[in-house]
Design a protein around this motif. Structure first.
Motif, PDB file in Angstrom:
ATOM      1  N   THR A 112       0.828  -1.203   0.000  1.00 15.00           N
ATOM      2  CA  THR A 112       0.000   0.000   0.000  1.00 15.00           C
ATOM      3  C   THR A 112       0.861   1.252   0.000  1.00 15.00           C
ATOM      4  OG1 THR A 112      -1.762  -1.155   1.181  1.00 15.00           O
ATOM      5  CG2 THR A 112      -1.807   1.243   1.253  1.00 15.00           C
ATOM      6  N   LEU A 113       1.906   1.251   0.825  1.00 17.61           N
ATOM      7  CA  LEU A 113       2.796   2.413   0.872  1.00 17.61           C
ATOM      8  C   LEU A 113       3.543   2.598  -0.440  1.00 17.61           C
ATOM      9  CD1 LEU A 113       4.298   2.133   4.473  1.00 17.61           C
ATOM     10  CD2 LEU A 113       2.419   3.572   3.684  1.00 17.61           C
ATOM     11  N   GLU A 114       3.984   1.494  -1.049  1.00 17.81           N
ATOM     12  CA  GLU A 114       4.697   1.585  -2.326  1.00 17.81           C
ATOM     13  C   GLU A 114       3.768   2.104  -3.431  1.00 17.81           C
ATOM     14  OE1 GLU A 114       6.266  -2.316  -3.002  1.00 17.81           O
ATOM     15  OE2 GLU A 114       7.950  -2.008  -1.636  1.00 17.81           O
ATOM     16  N   THR A 115       2.535   1.642  -3.443  1.00 17.40           N
ATOM     17  CA  THR A 115       1.568   2.099  -4.441  1.00 17.40           C
ATOM     18  C   THR A 115       1.318   3.596  -4.302  1.00 17.40           C
ATOM     19  OG1 THR A 115       0.506  -0.065  -4.443  1.00 17.40           O
ATOM     20  CG2 THR A 115      -0.773   1.773  -5.334  1.00 17.40           C
ATOM     21  N   SER A 116       1.185   4.044  -3.072  1.00 19.14           N
ATOM     22  CA  SER A 116       0.963   5.464  -2.826  1.00 19.14           C
ATOM     23  C   SER A 116       2.176   6.289  -3.245  1.00 19.14           C
ATOM     24  CB  SER A 116       0.665   5.691  -1.355  1.00 19.14           C
ATOM     25  OG  SER A 116       0.490   7.060  -1.088  1.00 19.14           O
ATOM     26  N   GLU A 117       3.350   5.780  -2.973  1.00 16.04           N
ATOM     27  CA  GLU A 117       4.571   6.492  -3.356  1.00 16.04           C
ATOM     28  C   GLU A 117       4.687   6.603  -4.877  1.00 16.04           C
ATOM     29  OE1 GLU A 117       9.398   6.168  -2.711  1.00 16.04           O
ATOM     30  OE2 GLU A 117       8.059   4.917  -1.525  1.00 16.04           O
ATOM     31  N   ILE A 118       4.383   5.528  -5.568  1.00 18.68           N
ATOM     32  CA  ILE A 118       4.435   5.542  -7.043  1.00 18.68           C
ATOM     33  C   ILE A 118       3.412   6.534  -7.595  1.00 18.68           C
ATOM     34  CG2 ILE A 118       3.942   4.159  -9.099  1.00 18.68           C
ATOM     35  CD1 ILE A 118       5.168   1.760  -7.549  1.00 18.68           C
ATOM     36  N   ALA A 119       2.197   6.523  -7.033  1.00 20.01           N
ATOM     37  CA  ALA A 119       1.166   7.452  -7.496  1.00 20.01           C
ATOM     38  C   ALA A 119       1.568   8.894  -7.220  1.00 20.01           C
ATOM     39  CB  ALA A 119      -0.166   7.139  -6.822  1.00 20.01           C
ATOM     40  N   SER A 120       2.216   9.138  -6.086  1.00 15.32           N
ATOM     41  CA  SER A 120       2.663  10.492  -5.753  1.00 15.32           C
ATOM     42  C   SER A 120       3.729  10.975  -6.723  1.00 15.32           C
ATOM     43  CB  SER A 120       3.206  10.541  -4.328  1.00 15.32           C
ATOM     44  OG  SER A 120       2.216  10.207  -3.406  1.00 15.32           O
ATOM     45  N   VAL A 121       4.679  10.117  -7.041  1.00 13.87           N
ATOM     46  CA  VAL A 121       5.733  10.488  -7.988  1.00 13.87           C
ATOM     47  C   VAL A 121       5.131  10.755  -9.362  1.00 13.87           C
ATOM     48  CG1 VAL A 121       7.762   9.613  -9.210  1.00 13.87           C
ATOM     49  CG2 VAL A 121       7.571   9.322  -6.737  1.00 13.87           C
ATOM     50  N   GLN A 122       4.195   9.912  -9.781  1.00 13.05           N
ATOM     51  CA  GLN A 122       3.547  10.122 -11.075  1.00 13.05           C
ATOM     52  C   GLN A 122       2.753  11.425 -11.088  1.00 13.05           C
ATOM     53  OE1 GLN A 122       1.291   6.555 -11.659  1.00 13.05           O
ATOM     54  NE2 GLN A 122       2.994   5.446 -12.606  1.00 13.05           N
ATOM     55  N   ALA A 123       2.137  11.773  -9.962  1.00 12.24           N
ATOM     56  CA  ALA A 123       1.383  13.024  -9.902  1.00 12.24           C
ATOM     57  C   ALA A 123       2.311  14.229  -9.988  1.00 12.24           C
ATOM     58  CB  ALA A 123       0.569  13.081  -8.618  1.00 12.24           C
ATOM     59  N   MET A 124       3.480  14.118  -9.383  1.00 18.36           N
ATOM     60  CA  MET A 124       4.437  15.226  -9.436  1.00 18.36           C
ATOM     61  C   MET A 124       5.002  15.422 -10.836  1.00 18.36           C
ATOM     62  SD  MET A 124       6.554  15.137  -5.901  1.00 18.36           S
ATOM     63  CE  MET A 124       6.295  13.525  -5.198  1.00 18.36           C
ATOM     64  N   THR A 125       5.116  14.341 -11.581  1.00 13.80           N
ATOM     65  CA  THR A 125       5.635  14.448 -12.948  1.00 13.80           C
ATOM     66  C   THR A 125       4.523  14.697 -13.955  1.00 13.80           C
ATOM     67  OG1 THR A 125       5.523  12.053 -13.265  1.00 13.80           O
ATOM     68  CG2 THR A 125       7.608  12.956 -12.444  1.00 13.80           C
TER      69      THR A 125
ATOM     70  N   ASP B  40       2.026  12.565 -14.768  1.00 15.99           N
ATOM     71  CA  ASP B  40       1.610  11.363 -15.479  1.00 15.99           C
ATOM     72  C   ASP B  40       0.436  10.639 -14.823  1.00 15.99           C
ATOM     73  OD1 ASP B  40       3.662  11.805 -17.243  1.00 15.99           O
ATOM     74  OD2 ASP B  40       5.072  10.507 -16.178  1.00 15.99           O
ATOM     75  N   ALA B  41      -0.008  11.101 -13.659  1.00 15.64           N
ATOM     76  CA  ALA B  41      -1.017  10.343 -12.916  1.00 15.64           C
ATOM     77  C   ALA B  41      -2.398  10.977 -13.020  1.00 15.64           C
ATOM     78  CB  ALA B  41      -0.623  10.249 -11.450  1.00 15.64           C
ATOM     79  N   ASP B  42      -3.382  10.142 -12.845  1.00 15.74           N
ATOM     80  CA  ASP B  42      -4.771  10.580 -12.742  1.00 15.74           C
ATOM     81  C   ASP B  42      -4.974  11.114 -11.320  1.00 15.74           C
ATOM     82  OD1 ASP B  42      -7.517  10.857 -13.100  1.00 15.74           O
ATOM     83  OD2 ASP B  42      -7.906   8.782 -12.488  1.00 15.74           O
ATOM     84  N   PRO B  43      -5.531  12.309 -11.153  1.00 16.88           N
ATOM     85  CA  PRO B  43      -5.733  12.845  -9.802  1.00 16.88           C
ATOM     86  C   PRO B  43      -6.595  11.935  -8.928  1.00 16.88           C
ATOM     87  CG  PRO B  43      -6.105  14.549 -11.439  1.00 16.88           C
ATOM     88  CD  PRO B  43      -5.922  13.257 -12.183  1.00 16.88           C
ATOM     89  N   HIS B  44      -7.563  11.263  -9.553  1.00 17.49           N
ATOM     90  CA  HIS B  44      -8.415  10.346  -8.791  1.00 17.49           C
ATOM     91  C   HIS B  44      -7.594   9.184  -8.224  1.00 17.49           C
ATOM     92  CE1 HIS B  44     -11.956   8.146  -7.562  1.00 17.49           C
ATOM     93  NE2 HIS B  44     -11.536   7.093  -8.243  1.00 17.49           N
ATOM     94  N   ALA B  45      -6.664   8.661  -9.005  1.00 18.59           N
ATOM     95  CA  ALA B  45      -5.810   7.560  -8.540  1.00 18.59           C
ATOM     96  C   ALA B  45      -4.923   8.016  -7.387  1.00 18.59           C
ATOM     97  CB  ALA B  45      -4.961   7.034  -9.688  1.00 18.59           C
TER      98      ALA B  45
END
Length: 99
Positions: free
Chosen positions: A45-58, A60-65
């Motif tokens: 769960t922590l790794e998934t959140s970290e990946i989503a956070s990095v993608q949001a900063m770059t 590349d991520a969906d804000p909902h995700a």
């Protein structure tokens, strides 16, 4: 009352009913395996959140995700803190027992 809503409720209940049945093939894991699985799920769960956070900063991520990942992480951390507090409380009660 509309008959369609009753029919819809009945079909929803019928679809959910198997979830309430006992699975005869289920065998519970040992407490050690359960604890290990809990730790692995917490780490994932922590790794998934970290990946989503990095993608949001770059960008590349969906804000909902991102919001969903952060909410799952918050729930996981709150659960871990609650379990830790219960363990500490139990340990303190053991220490205060008269011998």
């Amino acid at each position: 009352m509309d008959i369609r809503s009753i029919s819809s409720a009945a079909s929803g209940y019928a679809a959910a009913r198997p979830a309430t049945q006992i699975d005869p093939t289920y065998t519970p894991a040992s407490p050690g395996e359960q604890l290990q699985n809990s730790f692995e799920q917490f780490t994932n769960t922590l790794e998934t959140s970290e990946i989503a956070s990095v993608q949001a900063m770059t960008g590349d991520a969906d804000p909902h995700a991102l919001v969903q990942a952060l909410a799952q992480t918050e729930l996981a951390v709150e659960t871990a803190v609650t379990v830790r507090n219960k363990v500490v409380e139990a340990y303190q009660e053991i220490l205060n027992m008269p011998v």
